[in-house]
Design an enzyme around this catalytic site. Structure first.
Site, PDB file in Angstrom:
ATOM      1  N   LYS A  98       5.598   2.080  15.248  1.00  0.00           N
ATOM      2  CA  LYS A  98       3.931   2.554  15.101  1.00  0.00           C
ATOM      3  C   LYS A  98       3.948   3.663  16.148  1.00  0.00           C
ATOM      4  O   LYS A  98       3.988   2.980  17.428  1.00  0.00           O
ATOM      5  CB  LYS A  98       2.954   1.407  15.528  1.00  0.00           C
ATOM      6  CG  LYS A  98       2.998   0.684  14.053  1.00  0.00           C
ATOM      7  CD  LYS A  98       1.780  -0.452  14.427  1.00  0.00           C
ATOM      8  CE  LYS A  98       1.482  -1.112  13.023  1.00  0.00           C
ATOM      9  NZ  LYS A  98       2.707  -1.652  12.421  1.00  0.00           N
ATOM     10  N   ASP A 135       6.014   3.913  11.141  1.00  0.00           N
ATOM     11  CA  ASP A 135       4.702   3.281  10.193  1.00  0.00           C
ATOM     12  C   ASP A 135       3.475   4.078  10.108  1.00  0.00           C
ATOM     13  O   ASP A 135       3.469   5.332  11.090  1.00  0.00           O
ATOM     14  CB  ASP A 135       4.204   1.934  10.734  1.00  0.00           C
ATOM     15  CG  ASP A 135       4.985   0.721  10.699  1.00  0.00           C
ATOM     16  OD1 ASP A 135       5.941   0.794   9.897  1.00  0.00           O
ATOM     17  OD2 ASP A 135       5.171  -0.126  11.605  1.00  0.00           O
ATOM     18  N   ARG A 185       8.272   5.613   2.646  1.00  0.00           N
ATOM     19  CA  ARG A 185       8.017   4.064   2.172  1.00  0.00           C
ATOM     20  C   ARG A 185       6.410   4.514   1.657  1.00  0.00           C
ATOM     21  O   ARG A 185       5.506   4.841   2.113  1.00  0.00           O
ATOM     22  CB  ARG A 185       7.862   3.350   3.305  1.00  0.00           C
ATOM     23  CG  ARG A 185       7.132   2.001   3.030  1.00  0.00           C
ATOM     24  CD  ARG A 185       6.986   1.351   4.332  1.00  0.00           C
ATOM     25  NE  ARG A 185       8.097   0.997   5.056  1.00  0.00           N
ATOM     26  CZ  ARG A 185       8.159   0.897   6.299  1.00  0.00           C
ATOM     27  NH1 ARG A 185       7.083   0.555   7.311  1.00  0.00           N
ATOM     28  NH2 ARG A 185       9.203   0.295   6.911  1.00  0.00           N
ATOM     29  N   LYS A 188      -0.036   0.530  -0.327  1.00  0.00           N
ATOM     30  CA  LYS A 188      -1.364   0.912  -0.402  1.00  0.00           C
ATOM     31  C   LYS A 188      -2.261   1.395   0.644  1.00  0.00           C
ATOM     32  O   LYS A 188      -3.045   2.109   0.594  1.00  0.00           O
ATOM     33  CB  LYS A 188      -2.270  -0.591  -1.073  1.00  0.00           C
ATOM     34  CG  LYS A 188      -1.647  -0.796  -2.394  1.00  0.00           C
ATOM     35  CD  LYS A 188      -2.284  -1.947  -3.116  1.00  0.00           C
ATOM     36  CE  LYS A 188      -1.683  -2.693  -4.162  1.00  0.00           C
ATOM     37  NZ  LYS A 188      -2.319  -3.664  -5.025  1.00  0.00           N
ATOM     38  N   GLY A 189      -1.943   0.690   1.899  1.00  0.00           N
ATOM     39  CA  GLY A 189      -2.646   1.098   3.058  1.00  0.00           C
ATOM     40  C   GLY A 189      -3.538  -0.240   3.543  1.00  0.00           C
ATOM     41  O   GLY A 189      -4.108  -0.953   2.561  1.00  0.00           O
ATOM     42  N   HIS A 228       3.807  -6.046  -2.932  1.00  0.00           N
ATOM     43  CA  HIS A 228       4.110  -7.178  -3.738  1.00  0.00           C
ATOM     44  C   HIS A 228       3.423  -7.307  -4.536  1.00  0.00           C
ATOM     45  O   HIS A 228       3.804  -8.370  -5.229  1.00  0.00           O
ATOM     46  CB  HIS A 228       3.444  -8.237  -2.466  1.00  0.00           C
ATOM     47  CG  HIS A 228       3.943  -8.219  -1.125  1.00  0.00           C
ATOM     48  ND1 HIS A 228       3.057  -7.372  -0.238  1.00  0.00           N
ATOM     49  CD2 HIS A 228       4.998  -8.529  -0.482  1.00  0.00           C
ATOM     50  CE1 HIS A 228       3.393  -7.454   0.845  1.00  0.00           C
ATOM     51  NE2 HIS A 228       4.630  -7.783   0.788  1.00  0.00           N
ATOM     52  N   ARG A 290      -2.968  -9.162   7.623  1.00  0.00           N
ATOM     53  CA  ARG A 290      -2.410  -9.718   6.673  1.00  0.00           C
ATOM     54  C   ARG A 290      -3.479 -10.790   6.043  1.00  0.00           C
ATOM     55  O   ARG A 290      -3.429 -10.819   4.847  1.00  0.00           O
ATOM     56  CB  ARG A 290      -1.406 -10.657   7.096  1.00  0.00           C
ATOM     57  CG  ARG A 290      -0.352  -9.799   7.844  1.00  0.00           C
ATOM     58  CD  ARG A 290       0.831  -8.948   6.832  1.00  0.00           C
ATOM     59  NE  ARG A 290      -0.093  -7.747   6.412  1.00  0.00           N
ATOM     60  CZ  ARG A 290      -0.126  -6.640   6.826  1.00  0.00           C
ATOM     61  NH1 ARG A 290       0.516  -6.605   7.973  1.00  0.00           N
ATOM     62  NH2 ARG A 290      -0.462  -5.374   6.588  1.00  0.00           N
TER      63      ARG A 290
HETATM   64  P1  FDA Z   1      -2.045  -6.448  -2.856  1.00  0.00           P
HETATM   65  O1  FDA Z   1      -2.659  -6.698  -1.592  1.00  0.00           O
HETATM   66  O2  FDA Z   1      -3.003  -6.038  -3.977  1.00  0.00           O
HETATM   67  O3  FDA Z   1      -1.273  -7.638  -3.087  1.00  0.00           O
HETATM   68  C1  FDA Z   1      -0.637  -7.887  -4.211  1.00  0.00           C
HETATM   69  C2  FDA Z   1      -0.180  -9.462  -4.225  1.00  0.00           C
HETATM   70  O4  FDA Z   1       0.835  -9.726  -3.318  1.00  0.00           O
HETATM   71  C3  FDA Z   1      -1.152 -10.296  -3.940  1.00  0.00           C
HETATM   72  O5  FDA Z   1      -2.081 -11.054  -5.276  1.00  0.00           O
HETATM   73  C4  FDA Z   1      -0.704 -11.559  -3.378  1.00  0.00           C
HETATM   74  O6  FDA Z   1       0.089 -12.442  -4.336  1.00  0.00           O
HETATM   75  C5  FDA Z   1       0.610 -10.881  -2.484  1.00  0.00           C
HETATM   76  N1  FDA Z   1       0.056 -10.660  -1.289  1.00  0.00           N
HETATM   77  C6  FDA Z   1      -0.269  -9.303  -0.745  1.00  0.00           C
HETATM   78  N2  FDA Z   1      -0.439  -9.683   0.661  1.00  0.00           N
HETATM   79  C7  FDA Z   1      -0.358 -10.930   0.930  1.00  0.00           C
HETATM   80  C8  FDA Z   1      -0.413 -11.505   2.183  1.00  0.00           C
HETATM   81  N3  FDA Z   1      -0.649 -10.819   3.317  1.00  0.00           N
HETATM   82  N4  FDA Z   1      -0.076 -12.816   2.079  1.00  0.00           N
HETATM   83  C9  FDA Z   1       0.123 -13.421   0.938  1.00  0.00           C
HETATM   84  N5  FDA Z   1       0.208 -13.117  -0.022  1.00  0.00           N
HETATM   85  C10 FDA Z   1       0.042 -11.582  -0.358  1.00  0.00           C
HETATM   86  N6  FDA Z   1       0.168  -0.397   5.587  1.00  0.00           N
HETATM   87  C11 FDA Z   1      -0.290   0.509   6.226  1.00  0.00           C
HETATM   88  O7  FDA Z   1      -1.439   0.963   6.220  1.00  0.00           O
HETATM   89  N7  FDA Z   1       0.690   1.238   7.105  1.00  0.00           N
HETATM   90  C12 FDA Z   1       2.069   1.017   7.190  1.00  0.00           C
HETATM   91  O8  FDA Z   1       2.887   1.584   7.811  1.00  0.00           O
HETATM   92  C13 FDA Z   1       2.478  -0.254   6.265  1.00  0.00           C
HETATM   93  N8  FDA Z   1       3.697  -0.636   6.321  1.00  0.00           N
HETATM   94  C14 FDA Z   1       4.341  -1.617   5.284  1.00  0.00           C
HETATM   95  C15 FDA Z   1       5.441  -1.898   5.167  1.00  0.00           C
HETATM   96  C16 FDA Z   1       6.035  -2.685   4.225  1.00  0.00           C
HETATM   97  C17 FDA Z   1       7.262  -3.172   4.000  1.00  0.00           C
HETATM   98  C18 FDA Z   1       4.796  -3.268   3.324  1.00  0.00           C
HETATM   99  C19 FDA Z   1       5.193  -4.260   2.294  1.00  0.00           C
HETATM  100  C20 FDA Z   1       3.625  -3.217   3.612  1.00  0.00           C
HETATM  101  C21 FDA Z   1       3.267  -2.129   4.330  1.00  0.00           C
HETATM  102  N9  FDA Z   1       1.726  -1.904   4.664  1.00  0.00           N
HETATM  103  C22 FDA Z   1       1.475  -1.005   5.577  1.00  0.00           C
HETATM  104  C23 FDA Z   1       0.945  -2.973   4.326  1.00  0.00           C
HETATM  105  C24 FDA Z   1       0.281  -2.288   3.021  1.00  0.00           C
HETATM  106  O9  FDA Z   1      -0.530  -0.998   3.177  1.00  0.00           O
HETATM  107  C25 FDA Z   1      -0.593  -3.419   2.104  1.00  0.00           C
HETATM  108  O10 FDA Z   1      -1.740  -3.701   3.026  1.00  0.00           O
HETATM  109  C26 FDA Z   1       0.110  -4.666   1.765  1.00  0.00           C
HETATM  110  O11 FDA Z   1       1.610  -4.430   1.563  1.00  0.00           O
HETATM  111  C27 FDA Z   1      -0.689  -5.374   0.867  1.00  0.00           C
HETATM  112  O12 FDA Z   1      -0.648  -4.720  -0.281  1.00  0.00           O
HETATM  113  P2  FDA Z   1       0.201  -4.906  -1.725  1.00  0.00           P
HETATM  114  O13 FDA Z   1       0.625  -3.562  -2.380  1.00  0.00           O
HETATM  115  O14 FDA Z   1       1.451  -6.062  -1.568  1.00  0.00           O
HETATM  116  O15 FDA Z   1      -1.125  -5.500  -2.835  1.00  0.00           O
END
Ligand code: FDA
Length: 309
Positions: A98, A135, A185, A188-189, A228, A290
């Protein structure tokens, strides 16, 4: 509503002091963070690597407003990269940085300090035989972060970028960055952003993610599908087939502690899967983001506040 509150709390010093001094059960933090020390991160990297997973390590800390702290975090990354090399884990583990942790938010020449620190981390990563991904933080830093990325890529072409599908600008950024060798990478954000710059309806964010993924998968770069979300993972697979991408010409990425079974399933089907592992003492803002992502985690968190453990 709960999400907005938690995201607001992630930036509040008063709430941070309160939560950090509460009898917060280790269980909640440990689900996402292996521990405070470099060796905690190294041990988990070895364990995940033995299961066929790749890792990206984040030394926790952000919004550093103290020059010596920015230096200390940079030094922690240099130490970590040295240990990855010594333990033979550099082919399995890279680092995520970061820029606000290494000086970007410092008044005056913060951007230059962050660039210098990021350059030193990239040099150490290159010497260790691994890579660095920057990041992405809140939208006020996007231009600065992409400018620093451009500078770094002149000397370290493997430096990776993160783009956030919830920002209106991101589809265009994906087009700019979908060139050969460009590691991007897509997530969503995770920050609380205003409607003027970001989609705030989750469905609109998902649609934007798919549009961005189409650009990255059709392009010549190396997409890193960080989600995820089962539907988006499935769509990524379909797009990879449509664009005749071999397994390994893109990768999936997930956070440590989230959907570990899915991480294993994808790896066992031959996909490259990288787990994002944050470590260190500064877990507060990371944990709040998270919790904001999944209201169900709140129950566990609230129980932990009254737990004796
Ligand atoms: P969504 O939040 O819709 O989740 C989909 C499903 O995944 C949920 O229904 C649940 O089952 C599961 N899930 C998701 N989050 C969970 C949690 N915390 N605990 C338990 N289950 C969970 N953001 C950013 O702004 N800057 C960055 O640099 C990064 N870097 C980054 C790296 C990597 C490797 C990942 C995976 C994510 C990031 N993020 C990030 C975070 C990202 O923006 C986002 O907030 C999270 O990944 C959650 O979004 P999903 O795409 O998983 O979808």
């Amino acid at each position: 509503m709960v999400r907005q509150l938690l995201l607001a709390a992630s930036g509040s010093d008063n709430v941070r002091r309160l939560v950090q001094t509460m009898p917060l059960s280790r269980r909640v933090v440990e689900r996402y963070v292996p521990g405070p020390a470099t060796e905690d991160a190294i041990r988990l990297t070895a364990r995940l690597a033995a299961r066929g997973l790749l890792v990206t390590l984040d030394h926790l800390g952000e919004d550093t407003l103290d020059r010596s702290q920015a230096q200390a975090i940079t030094d922690a990354y240099l130490g970590l990269l040295g240990r990855l090399a010594e333990t033979g884990l550099a082919s399995a583990g890279e680092v995520s940085v970061k820029l606000s942790a290494v000086g970007q938010a410092l008044p005056g020449d913060g951007e230059k300090i962050a660039l210098d620190h990021a350059r030193r981390i990239c040099e150490a990563a290159e010497a260790a035989g691994t890579t660095v991904t920057l990041d992405m933080e809140d939208h006020t830093t996007t231009d600065s972060t992409l400018a620093i990325l451009r500078e770094l890529r002149a000397d370290f072409p493997s430096a990776g970028a993160v783009l956030q599908a919830y920002l209106h600008r991101t589809e265009a950024d994906c087009r700019d960055l979908a060139y050969s060798g460009s590691r991007v990478r897509l997530c969503k954000g995770a920050y609380a952003e205003p409607e003027s710059v970001a989609f705030t309806d989750p469905h609109q964010v998902d649609l934007s993610y798919v549009r961005c993924l189409k650009v990255l998968m059709a392009g010549d770069g190396y997409p890193m599908v960080a989600t995820h979300d089962p539907r988006l993972i499935e769509i990524a697979g379909v797009l990879a087939v449509r664009h005749r991408r071999a397994q390994g010409s893109y990768e999936y990425q997930m956070l440590h502690g989230v959907r570990p079974d899915e991480q294993r399933r994808l790896a066992e089907s031959g996909e490259k899967v990288r787990v994002y592992v944050p470590y260190g003492d500064e877990w507060y803002a990371y944990l709040m983001r998270r919790l904001a992502e999944r209201p169900a985690n709140m129950a566990l968190f609230l129980r932990s506040l009254v737990s004796k453990r």
